[in-house]
Design an enzyme around this catalytic site. Structure first.
Site, PDB file in Angstrom:
ATOM      1  N   SER A 104      41.551   0.409  67.087  1.00  0.00           N
ATOM      2  CA  SER A 104      42.985   0.104  66.999  1.00  0.00           C
ATOM      3  C   SER A 104      43.142  -1.319  66.495  1.00  0.00           C
ATOM      4  CB  SER A 104      43.643   0.236  68.382  1.00  0.00           C
ATOM      5  OG  SER A 104      44.928  -0.349  68.394  1.00  0.00           O
ATOM      6  N   TYR A 121      43.074  -2.741  77.289  1.00  0.00           N
ATOM      7  CA  TYR A 121      43.089  -1.848  76.135  1.00  0.00           C
ATOM      8  C   TYR A 121      42.583  -2.565  74.890  1.00  0.00           C
ATOM      9  CZ  TYR A 121      44.685   1.373  72.543  1.00  0.00           C
ATOM     10  OH  TYR A 121      44.724   2.228  71.468  1.00  0.00           O
TER      11      TYR A 121
END
Length: 264
Positions: free
Chosen positions: A141, A154
């Site tokens: 990501s 995350y």
């Protein structure tokens, strides 16, 4: 990638979103599939939809990769059989300031985003190296670079995926085994439902449709890209980022303390 019904791909997190689209697109390219996820009903639905459109074999493996049982079952499958492609897509996001988030959220992200991806890669890689053939697609990501104050764990897990993939690319540079790491920005998937930040809170113009993201990433794979930012148009920016990373690492290889850190 060559169309061949003799090739088989494993897709994790295949019951919805990015994984389900990868499954569809790989079937379109002629791959037989093994779809892995924890929701059997959704897996059955995805498998049925694919088999209705394409002449490929689709098997499902209902496994929760955040658990030892689910992960070890999937590992064993990857070790025992020959697969041509693995999409490490399974992952979760829990976005909240670390001081206010439960420890279970942090540990679940690490378990799925890091531990599962690492173990499955390590399970499939020896066979690919022995055959000198295969592709692993790791879904990271752009949050790997994020300084947003809600995604410490995350972002950390996705930074791991990026670094892990880049080192593997170097380790495998003399082979025909390929590692692609994909770094999407906001994508319209169910991951947002339980993330703490609803999809509706995002600027719609900044959210890419899942089909477009996967199609772009697969085109990048066809083009030979090892690190893919599906939403970044400026190739020069990507090149400069990588060049800066390599340059900083090279500059760090010295026994001397940086002058700015020496007291006057």
């Amino acid at each position: 990638m060559t169309n061949s019904s003799q090739k088989t791909a494993v897709v994790t997190g295949a019951s919805s979103g990015i994984g389900a689209v990868y499954a569809d697109r790989l079937a379109q390219r002629g791959y037989n599939l093994v779809l892995v996820a924890r929701r059997e009903d959704r897996l059955q639905s995805v498998a049925a939809a694919i088999k209705s459109k394409y002449s490929v074999q689709v098997d499902i493996l209902c496994a929760d990769l955040s658990t030892e049982d689910g992960l070890s079952t999937t590992e064993q499958l990857l070790k025992e059989k020959s697969f041509d492609l693995l999409v490490n897509n399974a992952g979760i996001a829990r976005l909240a300031p670390l001081a206010h988030g439960p420890l279970s959220d942090s540990l679940s992200q690490i378990a799925l985003n890091i531990t599962a991806l690492t173990r499955l890669t390590q399970a499939i890689l020896p066979g690919m190296k022995q055959r000198n053939s295969g592709t692993i697609i790791n879904i990271a990501s752009v949050m790997a670079f994020s300084t947003l104050p809600m995604g410490a764990v995350y972002s950390g897990t996705k930074a791991f995926v990026l670094s892990f993939s880049q080192v593997l690319q170097q380790e495998l540079s003399e082979t025909d085994v390929k590692i692609q790491v994909v770094l999407p920005a906001a994508t319209a998937t169910e991951v947002w439902d339980n993330s703490g930040v609803p999809l509706s809170a995002l600027d719609p113009s900044a959210v890419m449709q899942t089909e477009n993201m996967v199609d772009g990433a697969l085109q990048a794979l066809d083009n030979g890209e090892a690190i893919t930012y599906p939403s970044v148009a400026d190739e020069g920016m990507i090149s400069r980022l990588e060049e800066a990373r390599v340059a900083v690492f090279a500059a760090a290889q010295t026994s001397q303390v940086a002058p700015r850190l020496i007291s006057q």
